[in-house]
Write a protein that holds these residues in place. Sequence first.
Motif, mmCIF file in Angstrom:
data_model
loop_
_atom_site.group_PDB
_atom_site.id
_atom_site.type_symbol
_atom_site.label_atom_id
_atom_site.label_comp_id
_atom_site.label_asym_id
_atom_site.label_seq_id
_atom_site.Cartn_x
_atom_site.Cartn_y
_atom_site.Cartn_z
ATOM 1 N N ASN A 278 0.818 -1.286 0.032
ATOM 2 C CA ASN A 278 0.010 0.036 0.003
ATOM 3 C C ASN A 278 0.739 1.230 0.127
ATOM 4 N N LEU A 279 2.139 1.191 -0.767
ATOM 5 C CA LEU A 279 2.853 2.433 -0.906
ATOM 6 C C LEU A 279 2.612 3.004 -2.062
ATOM 7 N N GLN A 280 2.989 4.348 -2.225
ATOM 8 C CA GLN A 280 3.185 5.078 -3.571
ATOM 9 C C GLN A 280 4.180 5.743 -3.395
ATOM 10 N N THR A 281 4.494 6.693 -4.514
ATOM 11 C CA THR A 281 5.625 7.842 -4.616
ATOM 12 C C THR A 281 5.354 9.213 -4.953
ATOM 13 N N TYR A 282 6.050 10.121 -4.264
ATOM 14 C CA TYR A 282 5.754 11.506 -4.751
ATOM 15 C C TYR A 282 7.557 11.771 -4.823
ATOM 16 N N PHE A 283 7.775 12.731 -5.890
ATOM 17 C CA PHE A 283 9.050 13.519 -6.119
ATOM 18 C C PHE A 283 9.325 14.734 -5.702
ATOM 19 N N THR A 284 10.778 14.860 -5.443
ATOM 20 C CA THR A 284 11.352 16.140 -5.005
ATOM 21 C C THR A 284 12.080 16.239 -6.483
ATOM 22 N N ALA A 285 12.212 17.310 -7.138
ATOM 23 C CA ALA A 285 13.040 17.828 -8.226
ATOM 24 C C ALA A 285 13.588 19.093 -8.323
ATOM 25 N N GLY A 286 15.164 19.073 -8.369
ATOM 26 C CA GLY A 286 16.003 20.284 -8.289
ATOM 27 C C GLY A 286 17.265 19.809 -8.782
ATOM 28 N N VAL A 287 18.148 20.814 -9.261
ATOM 29 C CA VAL A 287 19.429 20.490 -9.568
ATOM 30 C C VAL A 287 20.362 19.702 -8.817
ATOM 31 N N LYS A 288 19.975 19.970 -7.487
ATOM 32 C CA LYS A 288 20.776 19.045 -6.635
ATOM 33 C C LYS A 288 20.605 17.747 -6.521
ATOM 34 N N GLU A 289 19.294 17.604 -6.541
ATOM 35 C CA GLU A 289 18.789 16.061 -6.480
ATOM 36 C C GLU A 289 17.394 15.862 -6.948
ATOM 37 N N VAL A 290 17.227 14.726 -7.853
ATOM 38 C CA VAL A 290 16.027 14.403 -8.212
ATOM 39 C C VAL A 290 15.595 12.959 -7.090
ATOM 40 N N ARG A 291 14.735 13.031 -6.596
ATOM 41 C CA ARG A 291 14.497 12.058 -5.427
ATOM 42 C C ARG A 291 12.954 11.399 -5.544
ATOM 43 N N ALA A 292 12.969 9.903 -5.363
ATOM 44 C CA ALA A 292 11.660 9.455 -4.999
ATOM 45 C C ALA A 292 11.390 9.180 -3.587
ATOM 46 N N TRP A 293 10.118 9.763 -3.204
ATOM 47 C CA TRP A 293 10.043 9.425 -1.616
ATOM 48 C C TRP A 293 8.842 8.557 -1.599
ATOM 49 N N THR A 294 8.842 7.485 -0.568
ATOM 50 C CA THR A 294 8.053 6.699 -0.232
ATOM 51 C C THR A 294 7.008 6.812 0.701
ATOM 52 N N ILE A 295 5.743 6.691 0.396
ATOM 53 C CA ILE A 295 4.789 7.236 1.402
ATOM 54 C C ILE A 295 3.464 6.185 1.270
ATOM 55 N N GLN A 296 2.744 5.956 2.370
ATOM 56 C CA GLN A 296 1.725 5.304 2.523
ATOM 57 C C GLN A 296 0.515 5.918 1.328
ATOM 58 N N LYS A 297 -0.190 5.249 1.006
ATOM 59 C CA LYS A 297 -1.409 5.636 0.175
ATOM 60 C C LYS A 297 -2.161 6.334 1.150
ATOM 61 N N GLY A 298 -2.833 7.512 1.100
ATOM 62 C CA GLY A 298 -3.738 8.283 1.757
ATOM 63 C C GLY A 298 -2.932 9.401 2.733
ATOM 64 N N PHE A 299 -1.467 9.452 2.730
ATOM 65 C CA PHE A 299 -0.784 10.277 3.370
ATOM 66 C C PHE A 299 -1.177 11.729 2.903
ATOM 67 N N THR A 300 -1.362 12.666 4.043
ATOM 68 C CA THR A 300 -1.672 13.929 3.653
ATOM 69 C C THR A 300 -0.285 14.653 3.381
ATOM 70 N N ALA A 301 -0.536 16.004 2.779
ATOM 71 C CA ALA A 301 0.891 16.729 2.803
ATOM 72 C C ALA A 301 1.868 16.790 3.854
ATOM 73 N N PRO A 302 1.276 17.041 4.991
ATOM 74 C CA PRO A 302 2.251 17.179 6.190
ATOM 75 C C PRO A 302 2.908 15.905 6.617
ATOM 76 N N GLN A 303 2.172 14.741 6.305
ATOM 77 C CA GLN A 303 2.757 13.432 6.596
ATOM 78 C C GLN A 303 3.809 13.192 5.870
ATOM 79 N N ALA A 304 3.572 13.471 4.359
ATOM 80 C CA ALA A 304 4.556 13.295 3.301
ATOM 81 C C ALA A 304 5.690 14.064 3.588
#
Length: 363
Positions: A278-304
Amino acid sequence: MKCGIVGLPNVGKSTLFNCLSNAKAQSANFPFCTIEPNVGTVTVPDPRLYKLEEMVKPERVVPATVEIVDIAGLVKGASKGEGLGNQFLGNIRECSAIIHVLRCFENDNITHVEGSIDPIRDKETIDIELQLKDLDTLEKRIDKHKKASKGGNKAEVKNVETLESLKAYLESGKSVRTFPRDEEQDELISDCQFLTDKPILYVCNVDESSAKTGNALVEKVREAVADENAEVIFLAAATEADIAELEDYEERQMFLEDIGLEEPGVNRVIRAAYKLLNLQTYFTAGVKEVRAWTIQKGFTAPQAAGVIHTDFEKGFIRAEVIKYKDYVDLGSESAVKNAGKMGVEGKEYVVEDGDIMHFRFNV
Protein backbone atom coordinates in the motif's frame (compact mmCIF):
# COMPACT_ATOMS: atom_id res chain seq x y z
CA MET A 1 7.09 -1.98 5.92
CA LYS A 2 8.62 -5.07 4.37
CA CYS A 3 7.63 -8.07 2.23
CA GLY A 4 8.62 -11.61 3.24
CA ILE A 5 9.42 -14.20 0.56
CA VAL A 6 8.00 -17.59 1.60
CA GLY A 7 7.69 -21.03 0.03
CA LEU A 8 8.70 -24.64 0.47
CA PRO A 9 12.43 -25.48 0.36
CA ASN A 10 14.00 -25.51 -3.14
CA VAL A 11 11.33 -23.54 -4.99
CA GLY A 12 13.68 -20.65 -5.86
CA LYS A 13 13.11 -18.20 -2.99
CA SER A 14 16.76 -17.36 -2.38
CA THR A 15 17.50 -17.19 -6.12
CA LEU A 16 14.67 -14.69 -6.50
CA PHE A 17 15.84 -12.75 -3.44
CA ASN A 18 19.37 -12.53 -4.89
CA CYS A 19 17.99 -11.14 -8.14
CA LEU A 20 15.84 -8.63 -6.26
CA SER A 21 18.47 -7.32 -3.93
CA ASN A 22 21.77 -8.33 -5.51
CA ALA A 23 22.61 -9.52 -2.00
CA LYS A 24 24.05 -13.02 -2.29
CA ALA A 25 21.80 -15.07 -0.03
CA GLN A 26 23.16 -18.57 0.35
CA SER A 27 21.49 -20.77 -2.26
CA ALA A 28 21.89 -24.53 -2.34
CA ASN A 29 20.06 -27.70 -3.27
CA PHE A 30 18.87 -28.81 0.17
CA PRO A 31 16.25 -27.71 2.73
CA PHE A 32 17.07 -25.12 5.44
CA CYS A 33 19.90 -23.58 3.47
CA THR A 34 18.38 -20.23 4.48
CA ILE A 35 18.25 -20.15 8.28
CA GLU A 36 18.63 -16.50 9.25
CA PRO A 37 16.30 -14.33 7.18
CA ASN A 38 18.24 -12.20 4.74
CA VAL A 39 17.00 -8.63 4.38
CA GLY A 40 17.55 -6.69 1.17
CA THR A 41 16.74 -3.06 0.42
CA VAL A 42 15.47 -3.15 -3.13
CA THR A 43 15.34 -0.23 -5.57
CA VAL A 44 11.88 0.33 -7.08
CA PRO A 45 12.16 0.68 -10.88
CA ASP A 46 10.19 3.78 -11.92
CA PRO A 47 10.37 5.20 -15.48
CA ARG A 48 9.06 8.56 -14.16
CA LEU A 49 12.23 9.02 -12.11
CA TYR A 50 14.41 8.43 -15.17
CA LYS A 51 12.33 10.93 -17.16
CA LEU A 52 12.76 13.58 -14.45
CA GLU A 53 16.49 12.89 -14.38
CA GLU A 54 16.64 13.42 -18.15
CA MET A 55 14.77 16.74 -17.86
CA VAL A 56 16.36 18.23 -14.71
CA LYS A 57 19.92 16.82 -15.09
CA PRO A 58 20.50 16.79 -11.30
CA GLU A 59 23.75 16.09 -9.47
CA ARG A 60 22.26 12.89 -8.09
CA VAL A 61 19.17 10.67 -8.32
CA VAL A 62 17.70 8.73 -5.39
CA PRO A 63 15.08 6.05 -6.18
CA ALA A 64 12.38 4.71 -3.87
CA THR A 65 13.19 1.45 -2.04
CA VAL A 66 11.31 -1.42 -0.47
CA GLU A 67 12.57 -4.02 2.04
CA ILE A 68 12.38 -7.70 1.06
CA VAL A 69 13.06 -10.53 3.53
CA ASP A 70 14.13 -14.02 2.42
CA ILE A 71 12.56 -16.38 4.98
CA ALA A 72 13.60 -20.02 5.62
CA GLY A 73 11.77 -22.72 3.65
CA LEU A 74 8.78 -24.14 5.51
CA VAL A 75 7.88 -27.83 5.94
CA LYS A 76 4.81 -29.69 7.20
CA GLY A 77 4.45 -29.34 10.95
CA ALA A 78 5.93 -25.83 11.10
CA SER A 79 2.91 -24.63 13.12
CA LYS A 80 3.96 -27.15 15.79
CA GLY A 81 7.62 -26.12 15.63
CA GLU A 82 8.84 -28.72 13.10
CA GLY A 83 11.99 -27.82 11.17
CA LEU A 84 12.51 -24.11 11.67
CA GLY A 85 8.77 -23.63 12.15
CA ASN A 86 8.69 -21.20 15.06
CA GLN A 87 11.39 -19.02 13.57
CA PHE A 88 9.75 -19.09 10.14
CA LEU A 89 6.36 -18.06 11.52
CA GLY A 90 7.93 -15.34 13.68
CA ASN A 91 9.70 -13.91 10.62
CA ILE A 92 6.40 -13.81 8.68
CA ARG A 93 4.67 -12.05 11.58
CA GLU A 94 7.22 -9.22 11.33
CA CYS A 95 6.44 -8.66 7.63
CA SER A 96 3.57 -6.52 6.33
CA ALA A 97 2.95 -8.60 3.20
CA ILE A 98 3.92 -11.98 1.71
CA ILE A 99 5.49 -12.97 -1.61
CA HIS A 100 4.70 -16.69 -1.96
CA VAL A 101 7.04 -18.43 -4.43
CA LEU A 102 5.67 -21.55 -6.12
CA ARG A 103 7.73 -23.96 -8.19
CA CYS A 104 6.20 -24.29 -11.66
CA PHE A 105 9.07 -26.00 -13.50
CA GLU A 106 10.44 -29.53 -13.89
CA ASN A 107 14.15 -30.20 -13.29
CA ASP A 108 15.44 -33.60 -12.21
CA ASN A 109 18.63 -32.01 -10.87
CA ILE A 110 16.75 -29.95 -8.27
CA THR A 111 15.06 -32.05 -5.61
CA HIS A 112 11.57 -31.31 -4.31
CA VAL A 113 10.74 -32.06 -0.67
CA GLU A 114 7.51 -33.81 -1.77
CA GLY A 115 9.19 -35.71 -4.63
CA SER A 116 7.01 -34.23 -7.40
CA ILE A 117 6.01 -30.88 -8.91
CA ASP A 118 2.58 -29.63 -7.82
CA PRO A 119 2.32 -25.90 -6.98
CA ILE A 120 -1.28 -26.20 -5.73
CA ARG A 121 -0.29 -28.87 -3.18
CA ASP A 122 2.73 -26.74 -2.19
CA LYS A 123 0.52 -23.67 -1.73
CA GLU A 124 -1.91 -25.66 0.43
CA THR A 125 0.97 -27.04 2.58
CA ILE A 126 1.98 -23.50 3.53
CA ASP A 127 -1.62 -22.28 3.81
CA ILE A 128 -2.45 -25.09 6.26
CA GLU A 129 0.57 -24.35 8.48
CA LEU A 130 -0.26 -20.64 8.60
CA GLN A 131 -3.96 -21.36 9.18
CA LEU A 132 -3.12 -23.72 12.07
CA LYS A 133 -0.96 -21.04 13.66
CA ASP A 134 -3.79 -18.52 13.19
CA LEU A 135 -6.21 -20.94 14.89
CA ASP A 136 -3.89 -21.03 17.93
CA THR A 137 -3.86 -17.21 18.01
CA LEU A 138 -7.63 -17.09 17.49
CA GLU A 139 -8.48 -19.50 20.32
CA LYS A 140 -6.51 -17.35 22.77
CA ARG A 141 -8.32 -14.23 21.52
CA ILE A 142 -11.74 -15.90 21.84
CA ASP A 143 -10.96 -16.83 25.48
CA LYS A 144 -9.90 -13.25 26.20
CA HIS A 145 -13.09 -11.74 24.71
CA LYS A 146 -15.31 -14.38 26.38
CA LYS A 147 -13.94 -13.36 29.77
CA ALA A 148 -14.57 -9.70 28.94
CA SER A 149 -18.16 -10.46 27.82
CA LYS A 150 -19.20 -12.19 31.07
CA GLY A 151 -20.63 -9.01 32.54
CA GLY A 152 -23.01 -8.75 29.55
CA ASN A 153 -20.84 -6.30 27.59
CA LYS A 154 -22.68 -6.19 24.23
CA ALA A 155 -19.61 -5.11 22.23
CA GLU A 156 -17.61 -8.03 23.60
CA VAL A 157 -20.46 -10.50 22.93
CA LYS A 158 -20.42 -9.30 19.31
CA ASN A 159 -16.63 -9.69 19.18
CA VAL A 160 -16.91 -13.31 20.37
CA GLU A 161 -19.56 -13.99 17.67
CA THR A 162 -17.28 -12.55 14.96
CA LEU A 163 -14.26 -14.54 16.13
CA GLU A 164 -16.28 -17.77 16.44
CA SER A 165 -17.45 -17.29 12.82
CA LEU A 166 -13.86 -16.68 11.77
CA LYS A 167 -12.79 -19.87 13.58
CA ALA A 168 -15.30 -21.95 11.60
CA TYR A 169 -14.08 -20.23 8.42
CA LEU A 170 -10.42 -21.05 9.17
CA GLU A 171 -11.30 -24.64 10.09
CA SER A 172 -12.88 -25.02 6.63
CA GLY A 173 -9.40 -24.48 5.12
CA LYS A 174 -9.78 -20.83 4.13
CA SER A 175 -7.46 -17.93 4.94
CA VAL A 176 -8.41 -14.90 7.05
CA ARG A 177 -7.78 -12.49 4.14
CA THR A 178 -10.88 -13.78 2.28
CA PHE A 179 -13.19 -13.64 5.34
CA PRO A 180 -16.10 -11.21 4.63
CA ARG A 181 -16.25 -8.44 7.25
CA ASP A 182 -17.50 -4.92 7.92
CA GLU A 183 -15.34 -2.01 9.11
CA GLU A 184 -15.84 -2.73 12.80
CA GLN A 185 -15.03 -6.44 12.39
CA ASP A 186 -12.01 -5.54 10.28
CA GLU A 187 -10.58 -3.50 13.15
CA LEU A 188 -11.03 -6.44 15.55
CA ILE A 189 -9.47 -8.94 13.11
CA SER A 190 -6.58 -6.67 12.08
CA ASP A 191 -5.68 -6.22 15.75
CA CYS A 192 -5.03 -9.99 15.98
CA GLN A 193 -2.30 -9.81 13.29
CA PHE A 194 -3.20 -13.12 11.68
CA LEU A 195 -0.59 -14.55 9.32
CA THR A 196 -3.17 -15.45 6.66
CA ASP A 197 -4.64 -11.95 6.78
CA LYS A 198 -1.53 -10.39 5.27
CA PRO A 199 -1.81 -9.27 1.63
CA ILE A 200 -0.17 -11.79 -0.71
CA LEU A 201 1.50 -11.93 -4.11
CA TYR A 202 2.05 -15.30 -5.81
CA VAL A 203 5.25 -15.63 -7.86
CA CYS A 204 5.38 -18.69 -10.11
CA ASN A 205 8.96 -19.77 -10.80
CA VAL A 206 9.02 -21.18 -14.36
CA ASP A 207 11.75 -22.41 -16.74
CA GLU A 208 13.30 -20.14 -19.37
CA SER A 209 11.06 -21.40 -22.19
CA SER A 210 7.99 -20.24 -20.18
CA ALA A 211 9.46 -16.86 -19.12
CA LYS A 212 7.44 -14.92 -21.69
CA THR A 213 4.03 -16.64 -21.69
CA GLY A 214 3.91 -18.80 -18.56
CA ASN A 215 2.72 -22.42 -18.63
CA ALA A 216 -0.12 -24.75 -17.63
CA LEU A 217 1.02 -24.81 -13.98
CA VAL A 218 0.80 -20.99 -13.79
CA GLU A 219 -2.79 -21.19 -15.07
CA LYS A 220 -3.59 -23.76 -12.36
CA VAL A 221 -2.26 -21.36 -9.73
CA ARG A 222 -4.39 -18.53 -11.15
CA GLU A 223 -7.51 -20.71 -10.91
CA ALA A 224 -6.64 -21.82 -7.35
CA VAL A 225 -6.25 -18.26 -6.02
CA ALA A 226 -9.09 -16.64 -7.99
CA ASP A 227 -11.10 -15.89 -4.80
CA GLU A 228 -8.14 -14.32 -2.96
CA ASN A 229 -7.97 -11.07 -4.92
CA ALA A 230 -4.21 -11.73 -5.23
CA GLU A 231 -1.90 -10.94 -8.12
CA VAL A 232 -0.06 -13.82 -9.84
CA ILE A 233 3.28 -13.09 -11.54
CA PHE A 234 5.52 -15.60 -13.31
CA LEU A 235 9.24 -15.39 -13.99
CA ALA A 236 12.24 -17.68 -14.54
CA ALA A 237 14.34 -17.07 -11.41
CA ALA A 238 17.40 -18.96 -12.70
CA THR A 239 17.34 -16.90 -15.92
CA GLU A 240 16.82 -13.70 -13.93
CA ALA A 241 19.93 -14.66 -11.92
CA ASP A 242 21.92 -14.96 -15.16
CA ILE A 243 20.68 -11.53 -16.26
CA ALA A 244 21.57 -10.01 -12.87
CA GLU A 245 25.16 -11.30 -13.25
CA LEU A 246 25.70 -9.18 -16.38
CA GLU A 247 27.41 -5.90 -15.54
CA ASP A 248 26.65 -4.15 -18.83
CA TYR A 249 23.16 -2.65 -19.36
CA GLU A 250 23.27 -3.28 -23.13
CA GLU A 251 24.16 -6.93 -22.57
CA ARG A 252 21.24 -7.32 -20.17
CA GLN A 253 18.87 -5.78 -22.72
CA MET A 254 20.13 -8.14 -25.44
CA PHE A 255 19.63 -11.13 -23.15
CA LEU A 256 16.07 -9.98 -22.39
CA GLU A 257 15.30 -9.48 -26.10
CA ASP A 258 16.58 -12.99 -26.85
CA ILE A 259 13.97 -14.50 -24.52
CA GLY A 260 11.25 -12.06 -25.62
CA LEU A 261 11.08 -9.82 -22.53
CA GLU A 262 11.02 -6.00 -22.36
CA GLU A 263 12.29 -5.84 -18.76
CA PRO A 264 13.43 -8.29 -16.08
CA GLY A 265 10.59 -10.12 -14.32
CA VAL A 266 11.98 -8.95 -10.98
CA ASN A 267 10.99 -5.38 -11.91
CA ARG A 268 7.36 -6.51 -12.02
CA VAL A 269 7.77 -8.31 -8.69
CA ILE A 270 9.24 -5.21 -7.01
CA ARG A 271 6.47 -2.93 -8.30
CA ALA A 272 3.83 -5.47 -7.24
CA ALA A 273 5.43 -5.73 -3.76
CA TYR A 274 5.40 -1.93 -3.45
CA LYS A 275 1.71 -1.87 -4.35
CA LEU A 276 1.01 -4.81 -2.01
CA LEU A 277 2.43 -2.81 0.90
CA ASN A 278 0.00 0.00 0.00
CA LEU A 279 2.88 2.33 -0.83
CA GLN A 280 3.16 5.10 -3.39
CA THR A 281 5.72 7.65 -4.55
CA TYR A 282 6.01 11.41 -4.69
CA PHE A 283 8.99 13.27 -6.12
CA THR A 284 11.17 16.25 -5.27
CA ALA A 285 13.03 17.64 -8.28
CA GLY A 286 15.88 20.15 -8.26
CA VAL A 287 19.36 20.56 -9.72
CA LYS A 288 20.96 19.15 -6.56
CA GLU A 289 18.77 16.06 -6.44
CA VAL A 290 15.83 14.30 -8.05
CA ARG A 291 14.36 11.91 -5.51
CA ALA A 292 11.49 9.44 -5.17
CA TRP A 293 9.99 9.41 -1.67
CA THR A 294 8.01 6.44 -0.36
CA ILE A 295 4.76 7.10 1.52
CA GLN A 296 1.65 5.17 2.49
CA LYS A 297 -1.39 5.71 0.26
CA GLY A 298 -3.68 8.25 1.91
CA PHE A 299 -0.88 10.33 3.44
CA THR A 300 -1.66 14.04 3.76
CA ALA A 301 0.83 16.71 2.66
CA PRO A 302 2.24 17.23 6.22
CA GLN A 303 2.71 13.44 6.66
CA ALA A 304 4.49 13.27 3.30
CA ALA A 305 6.70 16.19 4.35
CA GLY A 306 7.54 14.34 7.57
CA VAL A 307 9.14 11.54 5.54
CA ILE A 308 11.84 14.05 4.53
CA HIS A 309 12.26 15.42 8.06
CA THR A 310 10.05 15.56 11.14
CA ASP A 311 10.56 19.35 11.27
CA PHE A 312 8.87 19.63 7.86
CA GLU A 313 5.74 18.04 9.32
CA LYS A 314 5.78 19.98 12.60
CA GLY A 315 6.22 23.35 10.93
CA PHE A 316 4.21 22.64 7.77
CA ILE A 317 2.75 25.76 6.13
CA ARG A 318 1.81 24.62 2.63
CA ALA A 319 2.83 22.36 -0.24
CA GLU A 320 3.42 23.46 -3.82
CA VAL A 321 2.27 20.58 -6.02
CA ILE A 322 2.89 19.85 -9.69
CA LYS A 323 1.29 16.89 -11.40
CA TYR A 324 3.88 14.66 -13.09
CA LYS A 325 2.08 14.83 -16.46
CA ASP A 326 2.01 18.65 -16.40
CA TYR A 327 5.73 18.75 -15.58
CA VAL A 328 6.60 16.46 -18.51
CA ASP A 329 4.16 18.11 -20.93
CA LEU A 330 5.29 21.68 -20.13
CA GLY A 331 8.98 20.89 -19.66
CA SER A 332 9.96 22.68 -16.42
CA GLU A 333 8.78 23.99 -13.06
CA SER A 334 8.76 27.61 -14.29
CA ALA A 335 6.67 26.67 -17.34
CA VAL A 336 4.15 24.93 -15.06
CA LYS A 337 3.97 28.05 -12.83
CA ASN A 338 3.50 30.33 -15.84
CA ALA A 339 0.68 28.12 -17.10
CA GLY A 340 -1.03 28.44 -13.70
CA LYS A 341 -0.87 24.69 -13.14
CA MET A 342 1.03 24.61 -9.84
CA GLY A 343 -1.31 23.79 -6.95
CA VAL A 344 -0.87 25.38 -3.52
CA GLU A 345 -2.21 22.88 -0.99
CA GLY A 346 -2.81 22.95 2.76
CA LYS A 347 -2.78 20.41 5.57
CA GLU A 348 -5.78 18.45 4.33
CA TYR A 349 -4.36 17.68 0.89
CA VAL A 350 -4.03 13.93 0.23
CA VAL A 351 -0.90 13.28 -1.83
CA GLU A 352 -1.38 11.49 -5.15
CA ASP A 353 1.05 9.01 -6.68
CA GLY A 354 3.57 10.86 -8.87
CA ASP A 355 3.06 14.33 -7.38
CA ILE A 356 6.13 16.58 -7.59
CA MET A 357 6.21 18.54 -4.34
CA HIS A 358 7.94 21.44 -2.66
CA PHE A 359 7.19 22.10 1.02
CA ARG A 360 7.08 25.43 2.83
CA PHE A 361 7.60 25.12 6.57
CA ASN A 362 8.57 27.13 9.60
CA VAL A 363 10.12 25.73 12.78
